[in-house]
Design a protein around this motif. Structure first.
Motif, short mmCIF file in Angstrom:
data_model
loop_
_atom_site.label_atom_id
_atom_site.label_comp_id
_atom_site.label_asym_id
_atom_site.label_seq_id
_atom_site.Cartn_x
_atom_site.Cartn_y
_atom_site.Cartn_z
N ARG A 59 4.41 -8.13 16.66
CA ARG A 59 5.02 -9.42 16.35
C ARG A 59 4.13 -10.25 15.41
O ARG A 59 4.61 -10.83 14.45
CB ARG A 59 5.29 -10.17 17.66
CG ARG A 59 6.20 -11.35 17.53
CD ARG A 59 6.65 -11.92 18.89
NE ARG A 59 5.67 -11.91 19.95
CZ ARG A 59 5.67 -11.07 20.99
NH1 ARG A 59 6.61 -10.16 21.10
NH2 ARG A 59 4.73 -11.14 21.90
N GLU A 60 2.83 -10.25 15.69
CA GLU A 60 1.91 -11.01 14.84
C GLU A 60 1.88 -10.43 13.42
O GLU A 60 1.84 -11.17 12.44
CB GLU A 60 0.50 -11.01 15.44
CG GLU A 60 -0.43 -11.99 14.76
CD GLU A 60 -1.70 -12.24 15.52
OE1 GLU A 60 -2.76 -12.22 14.89
OE2 GLU A 60 -1.64 -12.47 16.75
N LEU A 61 1.93 -9.12 13.31
CA LEU A 61 1.94 -8.48 11.99
C LEU A 61 3.27 -8.71 11.26
O LEU A 61 3.30 -8.78 10.03
CB LEU A 61 1.63 -6.99 12.12
CG LEU A 61 0.18 -6.68 12.49
CD1 LEU A 61 0.02 -5.22 12.88
CD2 LEU A 61 -0.77 -7.05 11.35
N GLU A 62 4.35 -8.86 12.02
CA GLU A 62 5.64 -9.20 11.40
C GLU A 62 5.59 -10.62 10.84
O GLU A 62 6.09 -10.87 9.74
CB GLU A 62 6.78 -9.09 12.42
CG GLU A 62 7.21 -7.68 12.68
CD GLU A 62 8.39 -7.63 13.63
OE1 GLU A 62 9.45 -8.21 13.30
OE2 GLU A 62 8.25 -7.03 14.70
N ILE A 63 5.00 -11.53 11.58
CA ILE A 63 4.87 -12.92 11.13
C ILE A 63 4.06 -12.97 9.83
O ILE A 63 4.37 -13.74 8.93
CB ILE A 63 4.22 -13.79 12.23
CG1 ILE A 63 5.20 -13.97 13.39
CG2 ILE A 63 3.79 -15.14 11.68
CD1 ILE A 63 4.58 -14.57 14.65
N GLN A 64 3.05 -12.11 9.73
CA GLN A 64 2.21 -12.05 8.52
C GLN A 64 2.87 -11.25 7.40
O GLN A 64 2.28 -11.05 6.35
CB GLN A 64 0.85 -11.44 8.86
CG GLN A 64 0.03 -12.26 9.81
CD GLN A 64 -1.25 -11.56 10.23
OE1 GLN A 64 -1.77 -10.69 9.54
NE2 GLN A 64 -1.79 -11.94 11.38
N ASN A 65 4.09 -10.75 7.66
CA ASN A 65 4.87 -9.97 6.70
C ASN A 65 4.21 -8.63 6.36
O ASN A 65 4.40 -8.08 5.28
CB ASN A 65 5.13 -10.78 5.42
CG ASN A 65 6.33 -10.29 4.68
OD1 ASN A 65 7.27 -9.77 5.28
ND2 ASN A 65 6.31 -10.42 3.37
N ILE A 66 3.45 -8.09 7.30
CA ILE A 66 2.80 -6.79 7.11
C ILE A 66 3.70 -5.68 7.65
O ILE A 66 3.75 -4.60 7.09
CB ILE A 66 1.41 -6.79 7.79
CG1 ILE A 66 0.50 -7.78 7.06
CG2 ILE A 66 0.82 -5.40 7.83
CD1 ILE A 66 -0.81 -8.07 7.76
N LEU A 67 4.40 -5.98 8.74
CA LEU A 67 5.34 -5.03 9.32
C LEU A 67 6.75 -5.58 9.22
O LEU A 67 6.96 -6.79 9.13
CB LEU A 67 5.02 -4.78 10.80
CG LEU A 67 3.69 -4.14 11.14
CD1 LEU A 67 3.58 -3.92 12.64
CD2 LEU A 67 3.48 -2.85 10.39
N GLU A 68 7.69 -4.65 9.27
CA GLU A 68 9.10 -5.03 9.24
C GLU A 68 9.82 -4.17 10.28
O GLU A 68 9.68 -2.94 10.26
CB GLU A 68 9.64 -4.76 7.84
CG GLU A 68 11.03 -5.25 7.61
CD GLU A 68 11.43 -5.09 6.16
OE1 GLU A 68 12.08 -6.01 5.65
OE2 GLU A 68 11.10 -4.05 5.55
N THR A 69 10.55 -4.82 11.18
CA THR A 69 11.28 -4.09 12.21
C THR A 69 12.77 -4.09 11.89
O THR A 69 13.35 -5.14 11.58
CB THR A 69 11.04 -4.71 13.60
OG1 THR A 69 9.65 -4.63 13.89
CG2 THR A 69 11.80 -3.99 14.68
N HIS A 70 13.36 -2.91 11.95
CA HIS A 70 14.80 -2.75 11.75
C HIS A 70 15.39 -2.35 13.09
O HIS A 70 15.02 -1.32 13.65
CB HIS A 70 15.10 -1.67 10.71
CG HIS A 70 14.50 -1.95 9.38
ND1 HIS A 70 15.03 -2.87 8.50
CD2 HIS A 70 13.40 -1.44 8.77
CE1 HIS A 70 14.29 -2.90 7.41
NE2 HIS A 70 13.29 -2.05 7.55
#
Length: 122
Positions: A59-70
């Motif tokens: 979740r933290e990496l998604e907030i930083q736009n490093i990960l993307e969950t589909h």
């Protein structure tokens, strides 16, 4: 794909260790844009940690736009170039050296023996 490892002796929270390993994996080229990461459940099982620990890291990496969950397909490395600052690199190297030297000293190796061995590994 990188092999995740958690070290309880460092005092660094497990979710933070996961974040750092993903960031360094991307920066080093071991994780590529579009590469799929393990599911939260499978990584939690592999690392023997709570699901929430892995979920928090992702979740933290998604907030930083490093990960993307589909939804339904998984979590992927985003098209974001990660650059590790000189300060962060120096800090990480210091942590590695502290851990390494502590282990080496506990076995009775001298600093000269350690330096010689490191130079021979080039």
């Amino acid at each position: 794909m990188i092999k995740f490892r958690l070290d309880p002796k460092t005092g660094i929270p497990f979710y933070r260790q996961i974040i750092d390993q993903i960031k360094f994996g991307i920066a080093s080229g071991n994780l590529k844009t579009g590469e799929q990461l393990p599911t939260v459940r499978s990584l939690a099982v592999d690392l023997k940690v709570n699901l929430n620990t892995v979920a928090k890291a992702y979740r933290e990496l998604e907030i930083q736009n490093i990960l993307e969950t589909h939804q339904g397909t998984g979590t992927f490395i985003n098209e974001n170039k990660i650059r590790i600052s000189a300060k962060e690199r120096a800090q990480k190297l210091g942590e590695i050296c502290n851990e390494f030297s502590s282990i080496a000293y506990s076995y009775g190796f001298t600093i000269d023996e350690i330096i010689d061995q490191l130079q021979n590994q080039k």
